[in-house]
Design a protein around this motif. Structure first.
Motif, short mmCIF file in Angstrom:
data_model
loop_
_atom_site.label_atom_id
_atom_site.label_comp_id
_atom_site.label_asym_id
_atom_site.label_seq_id
_atom_site.Cartn_x
_atom_site.Cartn_y
_atom_site.Cartn_z
N HIS A 119 0.82 -1.22 0.00
CA HIS A 119 0.00 0.00 0.00
C HIS A 119 0.86 1.27 0.00
CE1 HIS A 119 -2.80 3.10 1.36
NE2 HIS A 119 -2.07 3.27 2.43
N SER A 124 -6.42 2.09 0.04
CA SER A 124 -6.94 1.92 1.40
C SER A 124 -8.35 2.48 1.52
CB SER A 124 -6.01 2.61 2.40
OG SER A 124 -5.75 3.95 1.99
N HIS A 152 3.61 9.53 4.93
CA HIS A 152 2.64 8.43 4.93
C HIS A 152 3.34 7.10 5.20
CE1 HIS A 152 0.47 5.29 2.48
NE2 HIS A 152 -0.51 5.70 3.25
N HIS A 195 2.87 4.40 8.31
CA HIS A 195 2.63 2.96 8.16
C HIS A 195 3.72 2.13 8.82
CE1 HIS A 195 -1.06 2.37 5.86
NE2 HIS A 195 -0.82 3.59 5.40
FE LIG Z 1 -2.21 4.65 4.12
#
Ligand SMILES: [Fe+2]
Length: 426
Positions: free
Chosen positions: A52, A81, A142, A146
């Protein structure tokens, strides 16, 4: 996007390499099977995180880069997502049902995206790169977000397994650094936070998420905050005093969850013959009374505060108290992956940055004048501003580069698989 982020494409290319490599390092100690399991809807498999985060760069940067060819066009849907502006998504709760693409294929996907990103950052004409440099920077932030989720998700996968598997046996532990150094004061002390009108929110000069701004004035009544986090020893007293059996201590929704889920202790705590142990990423070990309590929900934090004759801080109180504190502490790079006892010292606050995300009594709402980022990336934060509480300060799983004193993390009030704990206020 922050208008004042001074971005140099060479520096960003180097940073890109560092941040992307850190994600792969987190997954490295895992077996292939560990990377595929999803133990609850909130938990995503490590394989999904690795894919992702690559999808993010592919979708928001590379699809605008001339000549880029996706490795597999179906990944646009598979690894989206929640961005409705991009399109439909594979159901979140079913991420653990996919054996394909396998871990090796996902790593190949990462390499494909990485090579294209490096080419784009270093070689594409500046009129092509310039408008998207800030989006690339969002992609790195980002990715760091994660990295923390990968740690907490793989913790849930391993620590709910009855075989009690060990993620890493070489993590920094409280015992290893003890040697007289970390001493959590037995008596909890409070420090005053002055009342008045203060400014909170991101002040500019570097990256921030849209939800950290605009900077604005708040009125704070005088209060006091605990100088350190709530310890496991203190939380044990709450349990021993019937904390989980006394409805008068709980918010109504919280009491429903306690009964429905049968909660009687924080997540990952185990009791045998009156002795308590914790499942950690280093395996099962005895609970230490001087270590911060972790893996409590907002409901548990609130009930504990009520029992203790205190309350949880508001986010404005927290941020104004935190002003000037250095971004240092037990963060991801400290390599403990678990909160540590407070160190003895002169400083006003212990464990303010790192260790555990501190629940606040503030609902996650837009600041006055809030504007979401433009375009599809506007879905990043703003659309979650309902039914969640703000947490502050970063945790032992947060990358150092990622956290700020203005940072607003948010989770639903019953979530407790994150590294979440308690600082009391009154
Ligand atoms: Fe994300």
């Amino acid at each position: 996007m922050p208008p004042d982020a001074k971005l140099d494409r060479e520096r960003l290319a180097a940073l890109y390499g560092e941040v992307r490599a850190a994600s792969v390092r987190i997954a490295a100690p895992l077996r292939t099977e560990d990377c595929v399991v999803q133990t609850m809807p909130d938990v995503s498999p490590a394989k999904w995180h690795l894919a992702h985060t690559s999808w993010f760069f592919e979708t928001f940067v590379l699809k605008n880069a001339p000549g880029y060819a996706p490795l597999d066009a179906r990944y646009e849907w598979l690894f989206n997502s929640y961005y409705n502006g991009v399109g439909a998504q594979f159901p979140r709760a079913q991420r653990g049902t996919l054996s394909r693409p396998g871990v090796e294929e996902v790593l190949a996907y990462r390499r494909h995206v990485d090579a294209a990103m490096q080419r784009w950052l270093r070689e594409a004409p500046s009129e092509v790169v310039a408008p998207l440099l800030e989006v690339a920077l969002v992609g790195l932030n980002h990715e760091e977000q994660h990295q923390e989720l990968m740690v907490t998700d793989l913790k849930h996968v391993l620590c709910t397994n009855p075989l009690e598997p060990v993620y890493r046996s070489d993590l920094r532990t409280a015992a290893a650094i003890a040697d007289g150094a970390p001493v959590t004061p037995a008596t909890l002390q409070f420090a005053e936070v002055e009342g008045g009108v203060f400014e909170i929110g991101h002040a500019g000069g570097g990256f921030a998420f849209d939800n950290e701004g605009p900077r604005h004035r708040v009125l704070i009544e005088g209060c006091s905050l605990a100088r350190r986090l709530t310890t496991c020893g203190e939380y044990l007293e709450f349990i021993a005093d019937g904390g989980y059996r006394r409805p008068e201590l709980w918010l109504s929704d919280g009491w429903d969850v306690v009964r429905r889920e049968g909660w009687s202790a924080p997540l990952y705590w185990k009791e045998q013959g009156g002795a308590w142990s914790l499942m950690t990423l280093g395996g099962l070990r005895a609970l230490r009374r001087d270590e911060p309590v972790c893996h409590v929900s907002y409901y548990e934090a609130d009930a504990f505060a009520t029992w203790a004759g205190a309350r949880l801080p508001l986010e404005a109180e927290w941020e104004s108290a935190a002003g000037g504190e250095p971004i240092a502490g037990n963060l991801l790079e400290h390599d403990a992956l678990h909160p540590l006892p407070a160190a003895a010292g002169e400083s006003r606050w212990a464990q303010l940055v790192g260790d555990v995300w501190e629940w606040t009594a503030s609902a996650y709402l837009p600041y006055p004048g809030y504007r979401a980022w433009s375009g599809v990336l506007g879905e990043y934060n703003g659309k979650f501003m309902a039914n969640q509480m703000v947490l502050r300060g970063g945790s032992c799983a947060t990358p150092r580069r990622h956290v700020r004193l203005s940072y607003r993390n948010f989770f639903g009030p019953s979530a407790r698989w994150q590294m979440t704990g308690i600082r009391l206020a009154r």
